[in-house]
Design an enzyme around this catalytic site. Sequence first.
Site, PDB file in Angstrom:
ATOM      1  N   LYS A  27       7.705 -10.295  -0.368  1.00 53.00           N
ATOM      2  CA  LYS A  27       7.619  -9.004  -0.682  1.00 53.00           C
ATOM      3  C   LYS A  27       8.667  -7.962  -0.517  1.00 53.00           C
ATOM      4  O   LYS A  27       9.556  -8.109   1.088  1.00 53.00           O
ATOM      5  CB  LYS A  27       6.436  -8.399   0.075  1.00 53.00           C
ATOM      6  CG  LYS A  27       6.104  -6.881   0.535  1.00 53.00           C
ATOM      7  CD  LYS A  27       4.995  -6.780   1.203  1.00 53.00           C
ATOM      8  CE  LYS A  27       4.558  -5.404   1.506  1.00 53.00           C
ATOM      9  NZ  LYS A  27       2.968  -5.523   1.982  1.00 53.00           N
ATOM     10  N   GLU A  72      -5.255  -7.820  -0.545  1.00 42.78           N
ATOM     11  CA  GLU A  72      -5.019  -7.909   0.093  1.00 42.78           C
ATOM     12  C   GLU A  72      -6.214  -7.113   1.089  1.00 42.78           C
ATOM     13  O   GLU A  72      -5.199  -6.430   1.082  1.00 42.78           O
ATOM     14  CB  GLU A  72      -3.212  -7.794  -0.092  1.00 42.78           C
ATOM     15  CG  GLU A  72      -2.724  -8.545   1.485  1.00 42.78           C
ATOM     16  CD  GLU A  72      -1.468  -7.210   1.394  1.00 42.78           C
ATOM     17  OE1 GLU A  72      -1.038  -6.635   1.666  1.00 42.78           O
ATOM     18  OE2 GLU A  72      -0.906  -7.808   0.397  1.00 42.78           O
TER      19      GLU A  72
END
Length: 228
Positions: free
Chosen positions: A135, A46
């Site tokens: 998340k 990421e």
Amino acid sequence: MKESMPDQTKEALERVGLIPVLRAKSATQGRAVVEAMMAGGVTVVEVTMTVPGAVDLLKELKKEYGGGLLLGAGTVTTAVQAEATIEAGAEFVVSPSLHPAVIATTKKLSKVSIPGALTPTEVIAAWDAGADYVKIFPCSALGGASYLKALLAPFPHLKLIPTGGVTLQTAESFLKAGARALGIGSDLVNLAAVDAGHPEAITESARSYLRIFSDFRRLEQSNNLNRS
């Protein structure tokens, strides 16, 4: 029936089980970290918008590794950022907080959406807005694995990815609590190791994380067989 691209991305995320969060100070440092992680078998990264030239780095990584590296964009807080990072090669888009416009843009472009949330109300709001995963950040601030388990008790259908406080010592407890994957920062994305000329420390850490996942899944399969 052939899997769609988002389904393939979700399968890969859960198979690798790790989302290393890259907050490099430069593109050169970022590429060195990615190379070291991939040498250890971790094929997901990421790239956060806090990296200087993040969109260009995504393009470079896409060109260099192609389908061998699953690219995501992180710290995405606007629809414009989401669109730019997806155009650059991101297959999943992560935010530290809840931004409905980012979720909508990500889904419209057929990519995987991972907004951030913390409280039960925020988590459900993110899920209802179309998130593929939520998340949980910063998870360690509210108790880590025990908090994740508490969230899943009333909402077992949620797909949660804890971030913040995930280390080699805590990874297994998060998996046992029900995490679908783990967002990992400096414990794996060790910028200091690269700066010191020791990328092999990242490679070994990557292998150690993958061993934890492999052992956990083997145990899980064994338990499922015993129950059946």
